[in-house]
Write an enzyme that holds these catalytic residues in place. Structure first.
Site, PDB file in Angstrom:
ATOM      1  N   LYS A 138     -51.983  13.277 -45.723  1.00 57.62           N
ATOM      2  CA  LYS A 138     -50.867  12.585 -46.353  1.00 57.62           C
ATOM      3  C   LYS A 138     -51.186  12.330 -47.826  1.00 57.62           C
ATOM      4  O   LYS A 138     -52.359  12.183 -48.136  1.00 57.62           O
ATOM      5  CB  LYS A 138     -50.523  11.268 -45.656  1.00 57.62           C
ATOM      6  CG  LYS A 138     -51.703  10.335 -45.327  1.00 57.62           C
ATOM      7  CD  LYS A 138     -52.603   9.721 -46.347  1.00 57.62           C
ATOM      8  CE  LYS A 138     -52.206   9.078 -47.593  1.00 57.62           C
ATOM      9  NZ  LYS A 138     -53.346   8.607 -48.419  1.00 57.62           N
ATOM     10  N   TYR A 223     -48.272   4.222 -46.684  1.00 56.05           N
ATOM     11  CA  TYR A 223     -48.549   3.537 -45.409  1.00 56.05           C
ATOM     12  C   TYR A 223     -47.450   2.532 -45.086  1.00 56.05           C
ATOM     13  O   TYR A 223     -47.050   2.380 -43.930  1.00 56.05           O
ATOM     14  CB  TYR A 223     -49.914   2.838 -45.448  1.00 56.05           C
ATOM     15  CG  TYR A 223     -51.063   3.811 -45.338  1.00 56.05           C
ATOM     16  CD1 TYR A 223     -51.483   4.285 -44.094  1.00 56.05           C
ATOM     17  CD2 TYR A 223     -51.729   4.271 -46.476  1.00 56.05           C
ATOM     18  CE1 TYR A 223     -52.532   5.189 -43.988  1.00 56.05           C
ATOM     19  CE2 TYR A 223     -52.769   5.171 -46.376  1.00 56.05           C
ATOM     20  CZ  TYR A 223     -53.166   5.631 -45.130  1.00 56.05           C
ATOM     21  OH  TYR A 223     -54.198   6.532 -45.027  1.00 56.05           O
TER      22      TYR A 223
HETATM   23  P1  NDP Z   1     -61.732  13.561 -52.879  1.00 51.22           P
HETATM   24  O1  NDP Z   1     -61.553  13.624 -54.352  1.00 51.22           O
HETATM   25  O2  NDP Z   1     -62.855  12.761 -52.336  1.00 51.22           O
HETATM   26  O3  NDP Z   1     -61.880  15.046 -52.305  1.00 51.22           O
HETATM   27  C1  NDP Z   1     -60.960  16.057 -52.596  1.00 51.22           C
HETATM   28  C2  NDP Z   1     -61.682  17.401 -52.529  1.00 51.22           C
HETATM   29  O4  NDP Z   1     -60.708  18.410 -52.789  1.00 51.22           O
HETATM   30  C3  NDP Z   1     -62.745  17.598 -53.588  1.00 51.22           C
HETATM   31  O5  NDP Z   1     -64.006  17.085 -53.205  1.00 51.22           O
HETATM   32  C4  NDP Z   1     -62.771  19.100 -53.732  1.00 51.22           C
HETATM   33  O6  NDP Z   1     -63.580  19.651 -52.686  1.00 51.22           O
HETATM   34  C5  NDP Z   1     -61.350  19.513 -53.429  1.00 51.22           C
HETATM   35  N1  NDP Z   1     -60.609  19.888 -54.624  1.00 51.22           N
HETATM   36  C6  NDP Z   1     -60.006  21.086 -54.833  1.00 51.22           C
HETATM   37  N2  NDP Z   1     -59.438  21.146 -56.025  1.00 51.22           N
HETATM   38  C7  NDP Z   1     -59.649  19.957 -56.620  1.00 51.22           C
HETATM   39  C8  NDP Z   1     -59.296  19.422 -57.888  1.00 51.22           C
HETATM   40  N3  NDP Z   1     -58.586  20.122 -58.774  1.00 51.22           N
HETATM   41  N4  NDP Z   1     -59.698  18.171 -58.187  1.00 51.22           N
HETATM   42  C9  NDP Z   1     -60.398  17.446 -57.294  1.00 51.22           C
HETATM   43  N5  NDP Z   1     -60.762  17.900 -56.074  1.00 51.22           N
HETATM   44  C10 NDP Z   1     -60.397  19.165 -55.738  1.00 51.22           C
HETATM   45  O7  NDP Z   1     -60.344  13.063 -52.276  1.00 51.22           O
HETATM   46  P2  NDP Z   1     -60.088  12.441 -50.845  1.00 51.22           P
HETATM   47  O8  NDP Z   1     -60.931  13.106 -49.843  1.00 51.22           O
HETATM   48  O9  NDP Z   1     -60.160  10.976 -50.922  1.00 51.22           O
HETATM   49  O10 NDP Z   1     -58.529  12.808 -50.610  1.00 51.22           O
HETATM   50  C11 NDP Z   1     -58.125  14.106 -50.224  1.00 51.22           C
HETATM   51  C12 NDP Z   1     -56.778  14.036 -49.478  1.00 51.22           C
HETATM   52  O11 NDP Z   1     -56.946  13.218 -48.315  1.00 51.22           O
HETATM   53  C13 NDP Z   1     -55.643  13.379 -50.271  1.00 51.22           C
HETATM   54  O12 NDP Z   1     -54.425  14.017 -49.972  1.00 51.22           O
HETATM   55  C14 NDP Z   1     -55.620  11.954 -49.762  1.00 51.22           C
HETATM   56  O13 NDP Z   1     -54.350  11.327 -49.872  1.00 51.22           O
HETATM   57  C15 NDP Z   1     -55.991  12.155 -48.313  1.00 51.22           C
HETATM   58  N6  NDP Z   1     -56.638  10.965 -47.718  1.00 51.22           N
HETATM   59  C16 NDP Z   1     -56.200  10.519 -46.508  1.00 51.22           C
HETATM   60  C17 NDP Z   1     -56.763   9.418 -45.914  1.00 51.22           C
HETATM   61  C18 NDP Z   1     -56.316   8.955 -44.578  1.00 51.22           C
HETATM   62  O14 NDP Z   1     -56.748   7.893 -44.138  1.00 51.22           O
HETATM   63  N7  NDP Z   1     -55.474   9.709 -43.881  1.00 51.22           N
HETATM   64  C19 NDP Z   1     -57.829   8.675 -46.591  1.00 51.22           C
HETATM   65  C20 NDP Z   1     -58.273   9.260 -47.842  1.00 51.22           C
HETATM   66  C21 NDP Z   1     -57.670  10.361 -48.380  1.00 51.22           C
HETATM   67  P3  NDP Z   1     -64.429  20.996 -52.907  1.00 51.22           P
HETATM   68  O15 NDP Z   1     -65.420  20.657 -53.950  1.00 51.22           O
HETATM   69  O16 NDP Z   1     -65.011  21.227 -51.567  1.00 51.22           O
HETATM   70  O17 NDP Z   1     -63.461  22.052 -53.312  1.00 51.22           O
END
Ligand code: NDP
Length: 372
Positions: A138, A223
């Site tokens: 989401k 949420y």
């Molecule tokens: P993070 O920034 O921690 O991780 C995102 C990952 O996406 C990065 O580590 C990277 O992984 C990859 N990525 C690819 N392109 C990009 C870019 N241009 N900039 C940054 N990162 C990029 O974010 P979150 O894990 O917190 O959030 C990711 C998704 O999960 C969002 O949509 C968020 O809303 C959702 N979320 C949902 C939650 C829930 O409870 N359901 C809780 C937290 C987040 P790599 O280096 O491997 O490519």
């Protein structure tokens, strides 16, 4: 039988275990004790190895019906570490340029997209075209139009589109919904949703409009948007909203800091909600009816969720949300199971239509009629 020590050892001293309190570990351990599952495993490739993917992967150690089977990342060093941790062979690892080739990989059933919001649309359509089921975090997209395009692409490809609505399987939440459906609150009159936290690092993608699609509404306000719908049990018909921005340097054009929004429901109930990136301690739902109420705080965090109603404390067990979610997703994909509250792309498009309406109401200052 699993002991608590086995559980902790299995998990390792990871971020997740450090955050679990003893009572929670026992509850999770019980969940893990559901024995003898010999049905199919949902083999999931995780896309975007960031902080939430880390949590999902750790939780999946406790899924009975789903496992991490592949990795998609733009960071080669992460691939190496995760390969070792989850025993993933080279042939199941991809980057953002070559993951369309997953089409020819019989080891993967579904791709779980856990990247910044603004990337979901394109990535989901590519996964669908590769013939794999799409699981998406989401907000599913950054607006309803893109969300609908994802729904259409998955339909056309004959794959499922599921969204990480982990609260839709949370036991205390489901008990409140059961009580509402049984008429224990009487006619529902009012919902309040407070969703927010103080966001840090101004350079993160969550504050970049292109990658986030907006501000607090997209990330945390959603949420209360989704919660208003499942707590009241109706679809809103109108939206009003007001924005406050105290820090225009940190929260640039198109990135909302704080929005208050209201929904009107066909049965006469109203919802009053707050979404913010500027205040902590905001994770609360309150539902009021003619005969009773439910109050939950925290209401949507990773848990334990806490709450009470006019009848007393909610005592349903804590679960590891992501582990339960993945087991339920396997059931939906393999056995067409109907979840208690939908988690499909159409459900996500409804949230996105409401967020679009919130932004429109902020922009115009007018009440926006919606039809979901
Ligand atoms: P993070 O920034 O921690 O991780 C995102 C990952 O996406 C990065 O580590 C990277 O992984 C990859 N990525 C690819 N392109 C990009 C870019 N241009 N900039 C940054 N990162 C990029 O974010 P979150 O894990 O917190 O959030 C990711 C998704 O999960 C969002 O949509 C968020 O809303 C959702 N979320 C949902 C939650 C829930 O409870 N359901 C809780 C937290 C987040 P790599 O280096 O491997 O490519």
């Amino acid at each position: 039988m699993n002991t608590r020590r086995d559980f902790i050892q299995k998990l390792g001293l990871t971020a997740l275990s450090l955050q679990l309190k003893p009572a929670v570990i026992w509850a999770a351990d019980l969940h893990n004790d559901e024995k003898n599952y010999d049905g199919p495993m949902l083999r999931v490739a995780l896309m975007g190895l960031g902080s939430y993917a880390t949590r999902v992967a750790e939780a999946m150690a406790y899924s009975k019906k789903a496992k991490v089977a592949g990795l998609i990342s733009g960071t080669p060093s992460k691939i190496k570490t995760w390969q070792n941790r989850y025993k993933i062979p080279d042939k199941n690892c991809y980057n953002y340029d070559n993951f369309d080739a997953i089409k020819n990989n019989p080891d993967i059933d579904a791709v779980y997209i856990i990247t910044p919001n603004g990337l979901h649309h394109n990535q989901a359509i590519r996964v669908a075209k590769a013939g794999k089921h799409v699981i998406c975090e989401k907000p599913m997209a950054v607006n309803a139009k893109e969300g609908q395009e994802m729904v259409d692409a998955c339909k056309q490809a004959g794959v499922q589109l599921l969204v990480g609505y982990r609260m839709h399987f949370e036991p205390k939440t489901l008990e409140v919904i059961r009580m509402r459906n049984a008429g224990e609150f009487g006619k529902v009159l009012f919902f309040q949703g407070l969703s927010g936290f103080e966001i840090g690092d101004p350079s993160q993608w969550r504050l970049n409009k292109k990658l986030s699609g907006g501000g607090s509404m997209m990330d945390i306000g959603i949420y209360s948007v989704n919660g208003a719908r499942y707590m009241v049990g109706e679809e809103p018909v109108w939206v009003t909203a007001q924005e406050t921005k105290n820090n225009p340097v940190k929260f640039k054009e198109g990135v909302d800091e704080t929005i208050q929004f209201q929904f009107g429901f066909p049965g006469g109930a109203v919802a009053s909600c707050l979404s913010t990136y500027a205040m902590n301690n905001l994770d609360k739902f309150f539902l009021n009816g003619e005969k009773g109420f439910a109050e939950m705080q925290p209401s949507t965090g990773y848990g334990p969720i806490m709450g009470h109603t006019h009848k007393g404390e909610l005592t349903q067990p804590h679960t590891i949300h992501q582990a339960v979610q993945m087991d339920e997703m396997a059931e939906i994909i393999f056995n067409n199971k109907k979840p208690p509250i939908p988690i499909d792309g159409n459900e996500a498009v409804k949230d996105l239509k409401l967020i679009d309406a919130v932004y429109e109401a902020v922009r115009t200052g007018k009440r926006v009629e919606v039809r979901l």
